[in-house]
Design a protein around this motif. Structure first.
Motif, PDB file in Angstrom:
ATOM      1  N   SER A  10      -9.705   6.507   8.229  1.00 24.33           N
ATOM      2  CA  SER A  10      -9.741   6.644   6.773  1.00 24.33           C
ATOM      3  C   SER A  10      -9.439   5.303   6.112  1.00 24.33           C
ATOM      4  O   SER A  10      -8.771   4.439   6.697  1.00 24.33           O
ATOM      5  N   LEU A  11      -9.888   5.158   4.872  1.00 26.74           N
ATOM      6  CA  LEU A  11      -9.607   3.942   4.117  1.00 26.74           C
ATOM      7  C   LEU A  11      -8.113   3.810   3.851  1.00 26.74           C
ATOM      8  O   LEU A  11      -7.546   2.715   3.964  1.00 26.74           O
ATOM      9  N   ALA A  12      -7.453   4.912   3.529  1.00 24.68           N
ATOM     10  CA  ALA A  12      -6.012   4.881   3.258  1.00 24.68           C
ATOM     11  C   ALA A  12      -5.237   4.452   4.500  1.00 24.68           C
ATOM     12  O   ALA A  12      -4.288   3.655   4.421  1.00 24.68           O
ATOM     13  N   GLY A  13      -5.629   4.982   5.654  1.00 23.99           N
ATOM     14  CA  GLY A  13      -4.965   4.604   6.895  1.00 23.99           C
ATOM     15  C   GLY A  13      -5.175   3.137   7.225  1.00 23.99           C
ATOM     16  O   GLY A  13      -4.248   2.447   7.663  1.00 23.99           O
ATOM     17  N   ALA A  14      -6.399   2.649   6.992  1.00 24.85           N
ATOM     18  CA  ALA A  14      -6.693   1.239   7.254  1.00 24.85           C
ATOM     19  C   ALA A  14      -5.850   0.330   6.377  1.00 24.85           C
ATOM     20  O   ALA A  14      -5.301  -0.679   6.834  1.00 24.85           O
ATOM     21  N   LEU A  15      -5.718   0.706   5.103  1.00 25.13           N
ATOM     22  CA  LEU A  15      -4.924  -0.093   4.170  1.00 25.13           C
ATOM     23  C   LEU A  15      -3.445  -0.045   4.528  1.00 25.13           C
ATOM     24  O   LEU A  15      -2.761  -1.075   4.529  1.00 25.13           O
ATOM     25  N   ALA A  16      -2.934   1.153   4.859  1.00 20.02           N
ATOM     26  CA  ALA A  16      -1.518   1.292   5.203  1.00 20.02           C
ATOM     27  C   ALA A  16      -1.178   0.518   6.469  1.00 20.02           C
ATOM     28  O   ALA A  16      -0.157  -0.180   6.536  1.00 20.02           O
ATOM     29  N   GLY A  17      -2.025   0.647   7.481  1.00 21.71           N
ATOM     30  CA  GLY A  17      -1.764  -0.040   8.743  1.00 21.71           C
ATOM     31  C   GLY A  17      -1.775  -1.544   8.599  1.00 21.71           C
ATOM     32  O   GLY A  17      -0.878  -2.243   9.091  1.00 21.71           O
ATOM     33  N   GLN A  18      -2.784  -2.065   7.926  1.00 21.66           N
ATOM     34  CA  GLN A  18      -2.880  -3.509   7.754  1.00 21.66           C
ATOM     35  C   GLN A  18      -1.764  -4.037   6.849  1.00 21.66           C
ATOM     36  O   GLN A  18      -1.258  -5.147   7.061  1.00 21.66           O
ATOM     37  N   SER A  19      -1.363  -3.272   5.838  1.00 21.69           N
ATOM     38  CA  SER A  19      -0.286  -3.700   4.945  1.00 21.69           C
ATOM     39  C   SER A  19       1.045  -3.757   5.688  1.00 21.69           C
ATOM     40  O   SER A  19       1.853  -4.669   5.477  1.00 21.69           O
ATOM     41  N   LEU A  20       1.291  -2.781   6.548  1.00 25.33           N
ATOM     42  CA  LEU A  20       2.498  -2.797   7.381  1.00 25.33           C
ATOM     43  C   LEU A  20       2.516  -4.055   8.249  1.00 25.33           C
ATOM     44  O   LEU A  20       3.544  -4.749   8.362  1.00 25.33           O
ATOM     45  N   PHE A  21       1.395  -4.351   8.845  1.00 29.59           N
ATOM     46  CA  PHE A  21       1.239  -5.542   9.674  1.00 29.59           C
ATOM     47  C   PHE A  21       1.462  -6.796   8.840  1.00 29.59           C
ATOM     48  O   PHE A  21       2.109  -7.753   9.276  1.00 29.59           O
ATOM     49  N   ALA A  22       0.938  -6.801   7.616  1.00 34.02           N
ATOM     50  CA  ALA A  22       1.040  -7.968   6.747  1.00 34.02           C
ATOM     51  C   ALA A  22       2.487  -8.241   6.335  1.00 34.02           C
ATOM     52  O   ALA A  22       2.905  -9.398   6.239  1.00 34.02           O
ATOM     53  N   VAL A  23       3.268  -7.192   6.096  1.00 36.01           N
ATOM     54  CA  VAL A  23       4.682  -7.373   5.743  1.00 36.01           C
ATOM     55  C   VAL A  23       5.439  -8.003   6.908  1.00 36.01           C
ATOM     56  O   VAL A  23       6.226  -8.945   6.735  1.00 36.01           O
ATOM     57  N   ALA A  24       5.209  -7.477   8.109  1.00 35.99           N
ATOM     58  CA  ALA A  24       5.897  -8.001   9.293  1.00 35.99           C
ATOM     59  C   ALA A  24       5.517  -9.455   9.550  1.00 35.99           C
ATOM     60  O   ALA A  24       6.385 -10.327   9.732  1.00 35.99           O
ATOM     61  N   LEU A  25       4.228  -9.722   9.568  1.00 29.80           N
ATOM     62  CA  LEU A  25       3.769 -11.086   9.839  1.00 29.80           C
ATOM     63  C   LEU A  25       4.136 -12.041   8.707  1.00 29.80           C
ATOM     64  O   LEU A  25       4.510 -13.191   8.947  1.00 29.80           O
ATOM     65  N   GLY A  26       4.039 -11.577   7.452  1.00 28.36           N
ATOM     66  CA  GLY A  26       4.381 -12.422   6.317  1.00 28.36           C
ATOM     67  C   GLY A  26       5.825 -12.875   6.355  1.00 28.36           C
ATOM     68  O   GLY A  26       6.156 -13.997   5.932  1.00 28.36           O
ATOM     69  N   THR A  27       6.710 -12.018   6.869  1.00 27.50           N
ATOM     70  CA  THR A  27       8.122 -12.386   7.009  1.00 27.50           C
ATOM     71  C   THR A  27       8.277 -13.547   7.984  1.00 27.50           C
ATOM     72  O   THR A  27       9.108 -14.436   7.782  1.00 27.50           O
ATOM     73  N   PHE A  28       7.481 -13.548   9.035  1.00 23.93           N
ATOM     74  CA  PHE A  28       7.514 -14.652  10.009  1.00 23.93           C
ATOM     75  C   PHE A  28       6.816 -15.888   9.452  1.00 23.93           C
ATOM     76  O   PHE A  28       7.303 -17.017   9.590  1.00 23.93           O
ATOM     77  N   PHE A  29       5.670 -15.691   8.803  1.00 20.77           N
ATOM     78  CA  PHE A  29       4.900 -16.828   8.264  1.00 20.77           C
ATOM     79  C   PHE A  29       5.680 -17.607   7.203  1.00 20.77           C
ATOM     80  O   PHE A  29       5.521 -18.814   7.074  1.00 20.77           O
ATOM     81  N   GLY A  30       6.509 -16.900   6.421  1.00 17.45           N
ATOM     82  CA  GLY A  30       7.196 -17.541   5.307  1.00 17.45           C
ATOM     83  C   GLY A  30       7.962 -18.791   5.676  1.00 17.45           C
ATOM     84  O   GLY A  30       7.752 -19.857   5.092  1.00 17.45           O
ATOM     85  N   PRO A  31       8.874 -18.738   6.669  1.00 20.12           N
ATOM     86  CA  PRO A  31       9.634 -19.931   7.032  1.00 20.12           C
ATOM     87  C   PRO A  31       8.970 -20.807   8.083  1.00 20.12           C
ATOM     88  O   PRO A  31       9.350 -21.975   8.244  1.00 20.12           O
ATOM     89  N   VAL A  32       7.987 -20.276   8.815  1.00 22.82           N
ATOM     90  CA  VAL A  32       7.488 -21.031   9.964  1.00 22.82           C
ATOM     91  C   VAL A  32       6.767 -22.310   9.543  1.00 22.82           C
ATOM     92  O   VAL A  32       6.816 -23.321  10.252  1.00 22.82           O
TER      93      VAL A  32
END
Length: 454
Positions: A334-356
């Motif tokens: 589903s589109l909602a599932g795709a958005l939720a999954g990728q957004s969850l991934f983006a929050v996790a990765l964005g936390t690492f990307f911020g200081p790196v």
């Protein structure tokens, strides 16, 4: 704020703002040019690699995508050497011109049907030139920002600039989606796919204009005035800074795999493996990249307050834990599932990307900063970033499981987490070498002594 290291009173506020804006826009132009290839991968596969086996065509297309990364360490060494020897500003202008020219050339290439095997060969040449340029971009523009930024806000400044690498994916996704909607399928495959590449060439001229209006790095100017510019920066890095180089490589492994899995692989994964429509895949991916854009400067700011290492550890741990749930949600169909999954991934990765982004730079002294950061960063991006779409497609095909790329991501994140636990804290390090900070040979800079309140 009390600083535990020597600090430079860098550019005035107006000049600093101009540096940040120019670097952010420059990163946008540079990475738009580089990622747009992934968003037309399905069309490129048909036009440049015709084959009865669709998976084989996609693998060939992503292999050419990976080829661009082969030149990244070369670009990092070349532009890093020039940047440490001649200065950051002029080198970054050359970088964006090279990227714009090679990107526009892709938009002008004839197809396999028109010139045969020469078409994919020319495509490879253009990707090699793009890779050469990309090798000098991220660390060069981030170095310019970090060396202008207030010491107690370097994480936020570089996190903000670095976050603009996410926006090109959003813009490219929406732009390609718009073109594929307003044009017929035949028109898009005939000429519509070329438009984003040609626009990239035009945008590079805008980036060039902006970059030529900024001042050179104060830290580099101090190093040059004091006669401390390294004659062979790369050799100095290999001889004297091998451990920081290893740390940079490890941090860039997760940075590269995470960024290109999210920005380049997911759109094709959702279309080809999950079965979403082309526009749904691009839309959900673009919105997820926007989430990463928001998270990164916040994580950079957090690292200014609690330290780089803590935020890196949190980001790597979140990336390991979130990988499987993110792919499960995205693969729900589903589109909602795709958005939720990728957004969850983006929050996790964005936390690492911020200081790196700033950690890459703080690991090295001024006279080898561009070379050391660019070498470690780009070498890891070849191994983990450029191969992300290729490995992800192959893992799904070989295992038959949509979760195979998630397992790969989680394994890399855990390995990087173990390294992050050992990395030195760099948030209070001065970007001006200690011997220069105490030297009277640098009259143009106002130096704040150790422990001074800024």
């Amino acid at each position: 704020m009390t600083s535990s290291g020597t600090a430079i009173d860098t550019a005035p506020t107006a000049g600093r703002r101009r540096v940040v804006v120019s670097a952010a826009i420059g990163q946008f132009v540079e990475w738009y040019d580089f990622v747009v290839y992934a968003y037309v991968a399905s069309v490129v596969a048909t036009l440049f690699f015709p084959a009865e086996d669709r998976v084989a065509s996609l693998l060939a297309t992503f292999a050419v995508y990976a080829v661009g990364f082969v030149m990244r360490p070369v670009g990092g060494m070349l532009f890093g050497h020039l940047g440490d020897r001649l200065g950051r500003r002029g080198v970054l202008a050359a970088v964006i011109l090279l990227m714009g020219g090679s990107t526009a050339a892709v938009g002008l290439l004839p197809t396999y049907q028109q010139i045969g095997i020469a078409a994919p060969i020319l495509l490879v040449v253009c990707r090699l030139l793009q890779g050469l340029s990309a090798g000098g971009e991220a660390m060069g523009s981030n170095a310019l920002v970090a060396e202008h930024a207030p010491e107690h806000r370097r994480g936020m400044y570089v996190g903000f600039t670095y976050s603009f690498a996410n926006l090109p994916a959003v813009f490219a996704a929406l732009f390609v989606s718009l073109l594929s909607t307003v044009l017929t399928t035949e028109a898009f495959q005939s000429y519509g796919w070329r438009i984003p590449f040609l626009v990239g060439g035009v945008l590079s001229l805008v980036g060039l204009y902006i970059r030529r209006r900024v001042d050179e790095s104060p830290a580099f100017e101090a190093t040059r005035e004091a006669g401390k510019v390294a004659k062979a920066p790369l050799m100095t890095v290999l001889r004297e800074h091998s451990r920081p180089l290893g740390y940079a490589f490890a941090m860039a492994a997760l940075s590269g795999l995470g960024f290109y899995s999210l920005s380049s692989y997911f759109a094709t994964y959702l279309k080809e493996a999950v079965g979403l429509s082309y526009n749904q895949s691009l839309l959900s991916n673009g919105l997820a990249m926007l989430v990463a854009f928001i998270v990164m400067p916040l994580a950079g700011l957090l690292s200014d307050r609690i330290g780089r290492r803590r935020v890196l550890v949190i980001g790597a741990a979140l990336s390991a834990v979130a990988a499987l749930p993110a792919f499960l949600l995205a693969g729900s169909g589903s589109l909602a599932g795709a958005l939720a999954g990728q957004s969850l991934f983006a929050v996790a990765l964005g936390t690492f990307f911020g200081p790196v982004g700033v950690v890459f730079l703080e690991l090295f002294p001024t006279n080898t900063r561009y070379s050391g950061a660019a070498l470690g960063y780009n070498a890891a991006y070849v191994v983990f970033g450029g191969t992300a779409p290729l490995v992800g497609t192959w893992l799904v095909s070989a295992s038959g499981s949509l979760l195979a790329p998630a397992v790969y991501m989680a394994a890399v994140a855990v390995a990087v987490l173990l390294v992050a636990l050992r990395i030195p804290e760099t948030s209070r390090r001065s970007l001006l070498d200690a011997d220069l900070a105490n030297s009277t040979a640098v009259p143009s800079l106002s130096i704040a002594p150790k422990g001074a309140v800024r």
